[in-house]
Design an enzyme around this catalytic site. Structure first.
Site, PDB file in Angstrom:
ATOM      1  N   GLN A 131      -0.300  -6.213   5.916  1.00 37.73           N
ATOM      2  CA  GLN A 131      -1.208  -5.192   5.919  1.00 37.73           C
ATOM      3  C   GLN A 131      -2.345  -5.232   6.879  1.00 37.73           C
ATOM      4  OE1 GLN A 131      -3.828  -6.367   2.612  1.00 37.73           O
ATOM      5  NE2 GLN A 131      -4.317  -4.111   1.929  1.00 37.73           N
ATOM      6  N   GLY A 132      -2.413  -4.044   7.459  1.00 37.82           N
ATOM      7  CA  GLY A 132      -3.158  -3.852   8.674  1.00 37.82           C
ATOM      8  C   GLY A 132      -4.450  -2.952   8.280  1.00 37.82           C
ATOM      9  N   TYR A 133      -5.193  -3.324   7.352  1.00 35.51           N
ATOM     10  CA  TYR A 133      -6.470  -2.656   6.873  1.00 35.51           C
ATOM     11  C   TYR A 133      -7.504  -3.002   7.827  1.00 35.51           C
ATOM     12  CZ  TYR A 133      -4.642  -0.521   2.363  1.00 35.51           C
ATOM     13  OH  TYR A 133      -3.956   0.318   1.640  1.00 35.51           O
ATOM     14  N   SER A 134      -7.916  -4.391   7.675  1.00 35.04           N
ATOM     15  CA  SER A 134      -9.307  -4.597   8.098  1.00 35.04           C
ATOM     16  C   SER A 134      -9.532  -4.853   9.685  1.00 35.04           C
ATOM     17  CB  SER A 134      -9.494  -6.386   7.433  1.00 35.04           C
ATOM     18  OG  SER A 134      -9.517  -6.192   6.150  1.00 35.04           O
ATOM     19  N   SER A 166      -2.707 -11.087   7.193  1.00 35.18           N
ATOM     20  CA  SER A 166      -1.972 -12.281   6.621  1.00 35.18           C
ATOM     21  C   SER A 166      -0.446 -12.173   7.255  1.00 35.18           C
ATOM     22  CB  SER A 166      -2.221 -12.225   5.052  1.00 35.18           C
ATOM     23  OG  SER A 166      -3.336 -12.299   4.752  1.00 35.18           O
ATOM     24  N   GLU A 249      -2.746  -4.158  -5.054  1.00 32.07           N
ATOM     25  CA  GLU A 249      -3.104  -5.398  -4.585  1.00 32.07           C
ATOM     26  C   GLU A 249      -3.982  -6.136  -5.409  1.00 32.07           C
ATOM     27  OE1 GLU A 249      -4.951  -5.325  -0.663  1.00 32.07           O
ATOM     28  OE2 GLU A 249      -4.904  -7.424  -0.494  1.00 32.07           O
ATOM     29  N   GLU A 386     -18.090  -8.797  -4.729  1.00 30.24           N
ATOM     30  CA  GLU A 386     -19.331  -8.024  -4.711  1.00 30.24           C
ATOM     31  C   GLU A 386     -19.114  -6.409  -4.535  1.00 30.24           C
ATOM     32  OE1 GLU A 386     -18.804 -10.828  -2.717  1.00 30.24           O
ATOM     33  OE2 GLU A 386     -20.552 -12.019  -3.664  1.00 30.24           O
TER      34      GLU A 386
HETATM   35  C1  LIG Z   1      -7.233 -15.186   3.024  1.00 32.96           C
HETATM   36  C2  LIG Z   1      -7.489 -13.711   3.106  1.00 32.96           C
HETATM   37  C3  LIG Z   1      -6.439 -12.870   3.535  1.00 32.96           C
HETATM   38  C4  LIG Z   1      -6.438 -11.639   3.965  1.00 32.96           C
HETATM   39  N1  LIG Z   1      -5.473 -10.825   4.182  1.00 32.96           N
HETATM   40  C5  LIG Z   1      -5.711  -9.457   4.618  1.00 32.96           C
HETATM   41  C6  LIG Z   1      -4.624  -8.735   5.065  1.00 32.96           C
HETATM   42  O1  LIG Z   1      -3.534  -9.206   5.049  1.00 32.96           O
HETATM   43  N2  LIG Z   1      -4.646  -7.459   5.596  1.00 32.96           N
HETATM   44  C7  LIG Z   1      -6.000  -6.971   5.763  1.00 32.96           C
HETATM   45  O2  LIG Z   1      -6.104  -5.942   6.127  1.00 32.96           O
HETATM   46  N3  LIG Z   1      -7.235  -7.778   5.542  1.00 32.96           N
HETATM   47  C8  LIG Z   1      -6.970  -8.993   4.990  1.00 32.96           C
HETATM   48  N4  LIG Z   1      -8.091  -9.620   4.671  1.00 32.96           N
HETATM   49  C9  LIG Z   1      -9.414  -9.343   5.024  1.00 32.96           C
HETATM   50  C10 LIG Z   1     -10.504  -8.870   3.601  1.00 32.96           C
HETATM   51  O3  LIG Z   1      -9.948  -7.651   2.940  1.00 32.96           O
HETATM   52  C11 LIG Z   1     -11.687  -8.652   4.262  1.00 32.96           C
HETATM   53  O4  LIG Z   1     -12.190 -10.039   4.520  1.00 32.96           O
HETATM   54  C12 LIG Z   1     -12.454  -8.264   3.200  1.00 32.96           C
HETATM   55  O5  LIG Z   1     -12.369  -7.092   2.863  1.00 32.96           O
HETATM   56  C13 LIG Z   1     -14.227  -8.484   3.281  1.00 32.96           C
HETATM   57  O6  LIG Z   1     -14.452  -7.960   4.727  1.00 32.96           O
HETATM   58  P1  LIG Z   1     -15.397  -9.028   5.922  1.00 32.96           P
HETATM   59  O7  LIG Z   1     -14.324 -10.141   6.019  1.00 32.96           O
HETATM   60  O8  LIG Z   1     -15.536  -8.035   7.174  1.00 32.96           O
HETATM   61  O9  LIG Z   1     -16.574  -9.243   5.100  1.00 32.96           O
HETATM   62  P2  LIG Z   1     -17.957  -8.267   5.180  1.00 32.96           P
HETATM   63  O10 LIG Z   1     -17.572  -7.058   4.619  1.00 32.96           O
HETATM   64  O11 LIG Z   1     -18.780  -8.364   6.240  1.00 32.96           O
HETATM   65  O12 LIG Z   1     -18.897  -8.961   4.005  1.00 32.96           O
HETATM   66  C14 LIG Z   1     -19.627 -10.395   4.073  1.00 32.96           C
HETATM   67  C15 LIG Z   1     -20.361 -10.307   2.764  1.00 32.96           C
HETATM   68  O13 LIG Z   1     -21.204  -9.140   2.651  1.00 32.96           O
HETATM   69  C16 LIG Z   1     -20.907  -8.578   1.390  1.00 32.96           C
HETATM   70  N5  LIG Z   1     -20.900  -7.150   1.283  1.00 32.96           N
HETATM   71  C17 LIG Z   1     -20.413  -6.374   1.996  1.00 32.96           C
HETATM   72  N6  LIG Z   1     -20.820  -5.126   1.638  1.00 32.96           N
HETATM   73  C18 LIG Z   1     -21.374  -5.328   0.449  1.00 32.96           C
HETATM   74  C19 LIG Z   1     -22.023  -4.364  -0.397  1.00 32.96           C
HETATM   75  N7  LIG Z   1     -21.859  -2.977  -0.333  1.00 32.96           N
HETATM   76  N8  LIG Z   1     -22.689  -4.674  -1.420  1.00 32.96           N
HETATM   77  C20 LIG Z   1     -22.767  -6.133  -1.748  1.00 32.96           C
HETATM   78  N9  LIG Z   1     -22.415  -6.981  -0.842  1.00 32.96           N
HETATM   79  C21 LIG Z   1     -21.392  -6.484   0.093  1.00 32.96           C
HETATM   80  C22 LIG Z   1     -19.558  -9.021   1.003  1.00 32.96           C
HETATM   81  O14 LIG Z   1     -19.184  -9.115  -0.465  1.00 32.96           O
HETATM   82  C23 LIG Z   1     -19.430 -10.518   1.604  1.00 32.96           C
HETATM   83  O15 LIG Z   1     -19.948 -11.366   0.855  1.00 32.96           O
HETATM   84  C24 LIG Z   1      -7.741 -11.032   4.191  1.00 32.96           C
HETATM   85  C25 LIG Z   1      -9.021 -11.954   4.068  1.00 32.96           C
HETATM   86  C26 LIG Z   1      -8.677 -13.187   3.467  1.00 32.96           C
HETATM   87  C27 LIG Z   1      -9.778 -14.084   3.247  1.00 32.96           C
END
Ligand SMILES: Cc1cc2nc3c(=O)[nH]c(=O)nc-3n(C[C@H](O)[C@H](O)[C@H](O)COP(=O)(O)OP(=O)(O)OC[C@H]3O[C@@H](n4cnc5c(N)ncnc54)[C@H](O)[C@@H]3O)c2cc1C
Lengths: 401, 380
Positions: A131-134, A166, A249, A386
């Site tokens: 999955q290439g989202y983030s 992942s 998901e 959150e």
């Molecule tokens: C084990 C694991 C597997 C993953 N696998 C994949 C994958 O296969 N493909 C993929 O694309 N992504 C994947 N991800 C990524 C995941 O989707 C992101 O980590 C997630 O969406 C959070 O983004 P970030 O890490 O940039 O955190 P940030 O968005 O920077 O968040 C940091 C903190 O700020 C809080 N925050 C952010 N915005 C708000 C708001 N509006 N209100 C309140 N709080 C807020 C968050 O809740 C968090 O606590 C994976 C992540 C993990 C941990």
């Protein structure tokens, strides 16, 4: 006998005859499951045989239409099949993002040609998906993603970086969100695109996790050419597809973590109760430590309450009620229960949960520790807790922005 | 078990809600309190509820009931719980009448339950003693054999809706000592029997409760429920029934307390904006929402399990009561906090919900108690 009971019996017989002896009772978790794909490695060759037999019946994807290789079963039949497998302690033949995420999305949004191309290969476990989202700058605020796709004739040329992908290092294809129009509202310039990981210009670098594993990667795209026919739905309409997939998901994550255990343990003790008795002892039939006994009960009861809520949502859907934005609630609650369960496991094991490797700790103890560390990601992956709370506040409670 | 309301139940729910809106808004409960009405609830409205078929909804047809189940009763009681309607569904229907259904002969059922189902009389559950807390068998009210009948001596406290009730189902002990299952006996005693005295108690939620004293009260053989000394196990099942009725009421109460709170978040302005825009409050509100949803699932499962006589019924009842206790308290506490200063005033309704939340939490076992019970039933 009802049709369903008949099906159940036939399924049981078939399973007993076809599941290879050596796979029965094999523990399956995220790491040990069979994810299939071109690069699949089988430490037990029977697992491959098992996959082939199940795929021939379409039972790796029991409810998908038979025309694409699925099992064509009703929801009830699929449930019965699952129950029979669980009762016989037979692990699933195949797991992965093809089955849980991109498959259902393609069935809903894909063209006939796209379904014919991809669905049967998912069912057979031939292609492993990631999955290439983030992106480094686009996590919770996913719609701000920057990976650029510029059209050149029948192709898009992709440049950018995805992160936290992942199993990108083990995957064959990636479903990706790319920016096709930078000049409109951010949600309106996103396209959902399928990319073969073997295409020139795609590279991955693994990232080491706190659990000591490196299941995720950074995925780089440098001038990667992708045919336009790999777009799912319309160009610039990817956000709708992306959100629908996130719904799958979240449901999948909730199903995995929350609803599974805590049921049908009328007489036999739960796994957690056994774990507690192993480390804390037993007194007059009870976990000797009353504080931990209470915590075990609390966790089990939370799990049960959650399972009942998932069941209620399913029954309501069957009865024709409109499903609400429950997937957010399930995502939060299911993952948090799993995290609390892991925390509790570690605290019950006490000093024996401190092992990382080597002598003095058995395999299970190491797993307790590693699983706990891995579980901390549950409330982050798939949209953080959150963000889910924001969704509930806005879309369920109607609170103002 | 289907975790969804049937069409009939949807209809009952709607009728009950319309009734509550029209005849039993929360202002009614407030007025009863302010007037110091000793009954604490309305006999006239109780009669109306009986005529609508609600009092007898889960009682056998032979006594004029509808012969339906707890799942149907729960739908009505939930609607009443929304407006804190103080009619005696828990004590009279959920506990006392359930005991007569569970243990009574056809004749006993007919003569004691028919006037209840018709709304003409109320029966109360005389069980709690100062040392009982949540252990149903921790009772020492004495039932001494006297010829064919018995003589009762003892003191019951917090007999819910006991003031003004025409009769009591009394839990006493024919032998053994407090805490033992063996010796638990149930009796039906009219309130005007010689030696019965009733004293009204005042509780924080202004519900009807009484101290009922039994002084050499003679009970004829015909008024013994079940077999004297052998009703300990039935007692658990009866209390399970009463508990799910209470849970249904709590579900209504917490849902309404939360609705009031969310409405307030959308309306109250500070710092030039509505307070519902603050994420610090949004997330907490979303958490309350989830807890109420989970509580609802547990109550639905528990009433259905009780109706089915499911072997897991007791576990599911404990699950429901534990969840409802915690969720109602959470919804009420968060409600008062989010209302701010006005939340502390008597004028605002949220405080009434907070008091009822506490009272219902500490009735028939709080969450701690029910987790302990769950562990025991789960063999650890
Ligand atoms: C084990 C694991 C597997 C993953 N696998 C994949 C994958 O296969 N493909 C993929 O694309 N992504 C994947 N991800 C990524 C995941 O989707 C992101 O980590 C997630 O969406 C959070 O983004 P970030 O890490 O940039 O955190 P940030 O968005 O920077 O968040 C940091 C903190 O700020 C809080 N925050 C952010 N915005 C708000 C708001 N509006 N209100 C309140 N709080 C807020 C968050 O809740 C968090 O606590 C994976 C992540 C993990 C941990």
């Amino acid at each position: 006998m009802s049709d369903l009971e008949k099906f159940r019996e036939e399924a049981r017989t078939w399973l007993e005859q076809n599941a290879p002896e050596s796979i029965i009772g094999v523990r399956f978790s995220e790491l040990d499951g069979n994810w299939g794909g071109r690069k699949a490695e089988y430490s037990n060759p029977d697992m491959k045989i098992w996959l082939e037999r199940m795929a021939d019946k379409g039972w790796t994807a029991p409810t998908w239409p038979t025309e694409y290789g699925g099992g064509g079963l009703s929801a009830q039949e699929a449930k019965a099949l699952n129950q029979e497998m669980a009762a016989l302690r037979i692990p699933p033949a195949l797991v992965g993002f093809g089955l849980t995420m991109i498959g259902p999305t393609l069935l809903r949004f894909g063209t006939e040609e796209q379904k014919q191309e991809h669905i049967p290969r998912i069912v057979r476990g031939e292609i492993r998906w990631c999955q290439g989202y983030s992106e480094p700058g686009a996590g919770s605020d996913l719609a701000s993603l920057q990976t650029r796709a510029v059209r050149e004739g029948d192709e898009f040329v992709i440049n950018g970086t995805k992160v936290w992908t992942s199993y990108a290092d083990k995957a064959d294809w990636i479903f990706c969100l790319v920016r096709t129009d930078p000049d409109v509202k951010k949600q309106e310039g996103i396209t959902f695109l399928l990319i073969d990981m073997e295409t020139t210009g795609v590279s991955v670098s693994p990232i080491l996790l706190i659990s000591g594993k490196s299941p995720f990667c950074e995925t780089h795209f440098q001038d990667v050419s992708v045919p336009v026919r790999n777009v799912i739905s319309e160009i610039n309409a990817g956000w709708t597809v992306a959100k629908a997939l996130l719904g799958h998901e979240r449901t999948m994550i909730a199903d995995t973590f929350g609803a599974s255990s805590g049921r049908g343990q009328k007489r036999s003790r739960s796994v957690m109760a056994e774990h507690a008795i192993r480390y804390l002892g037993e007194r007059e039939g009870e976990i000797a430590d009353p504080v931990f006994r209470d915590e075990v009960a609390r966790n089990e009861m939370d799990t049960r309450a959650f399972g009942l809520t998932v069941q209620r949502a399913k029954d309501a859907a069957k009865a024709g009620h409109q499903p609400g934005p429950e997937s957010s609630m399930f995502k939060i609650y299911g993952t948090e229960i799993n995290m609390r369960r892991n925390e509790l496991s570690v605290r019950i094991a006490g000093p024996q949960a401190l092992g990382w490797d080597g002598p003095g700790f058995d395999e299970e103890e190491i797993a307790v520790t590693r699983d706990w560390l891995r579980s901390r990601g549950n409330s982050i992956e798939g949209g953080t807790s959150e963000v889910q709370l924001n969704i509930i506040a806005k879309h369920v409670l109607g609170l103002p922005d | 078990m289907e975790m969804v309301l049937t069409e009939d139940q949807e209809l009952i729910a709607k009728t009950a809600q319309d009734f509550v809106n029209e005849k039993s808004p929360i202002a009614r409960m407030r007025a009863l309190r302010d007037e110091g009405d000793p009954m604490g609830y309305s006999r006239a409205l109780w009669k109306e509820m009986a005529e609508l078929g609600w009092v007898g909804i889960a009682l056998p047809e032979s006594v004029g009931g509808a012969g339906m189940g707890m799942a149907d009763l729960a739908v009505v009681v939930e609607a009443l719980g929304r407006s804190l309607a103080p009619e005696p569904f828990v004590s009279c229907v959920g506990l006392a009448a359930a005991a007569v259904v569970e243990l009574g002969t056809a004749e006993q059922q007919e003569s004691w339950l028919a006037p209840v189902a018709s709304g003409d009389q109320a029966m109360a559950w005389a069980h709690l003693e100062p040392e009982t807390r949540y252990n149903p068998t921790a009772i020492s009210t004495e039932a001494r054999q006297d010829g064919e009948g018995f003589v009762l001596n003892g003191r019951k406290v917090q007999v819910l809706d006991g003031f003004g009730a025409e009769s009591f189902v009394v839990v006493a002990r024919s032998h053994g000592s407090s805490g033992e299952l063996d010796g638990v006996s149930l009796f039906w005693v009219p309130a005007d029997a010689d030696g019965v005295s009733v004293e009204r108690q005042t509780l924080l939620d202004s519900r009807n409760a009484a101290i009922v004293q039994f002084d050499h009260v003679k009970v004829p053989h015909a008024s013994v429920l079940g077999e004297a000394g052998q009703s300990g196990e039935a007692l658990e099942r009866i209390i399970d029934r009463g508990t799910v009725v209470l849970c249904a009421e709590m579900l209504g109460g917490m849902s309404e307390a939360f609705r009031l709170t969310v409405d307030y978040l959308k309306e109250r302005e500070q710092f030039g904006t509505r307070i519902g825009t603050f994420q610090g409050l949004k997330h907490r509100a979303a958490r309350v929402f989830m807890e109420i949803e989970l509580a609802r699932s547990c109550v639905m499962a528990a009433v259905r399990a009780v109706d089915e006589g499911n072997e897991e019924a007791s576990k599911l009842v404990s699950l429901a009561k534990a969840r409802c206790s915690d969720a109602y308290i959470l919804a009420a506490n968060e409600g008062v906090q989010m209302f701010g200063g006005v939340g502390m005033t008597d004028e605002y309704d949220i405080g009434l919900y907070m008091k009822r939340a506490r009272a219902s939490e500490l009735t028939l076992g709080d969450a701690n108690h029910h987790r302990k019970r769950w562990s025991g039933l789960s063999n650890y």
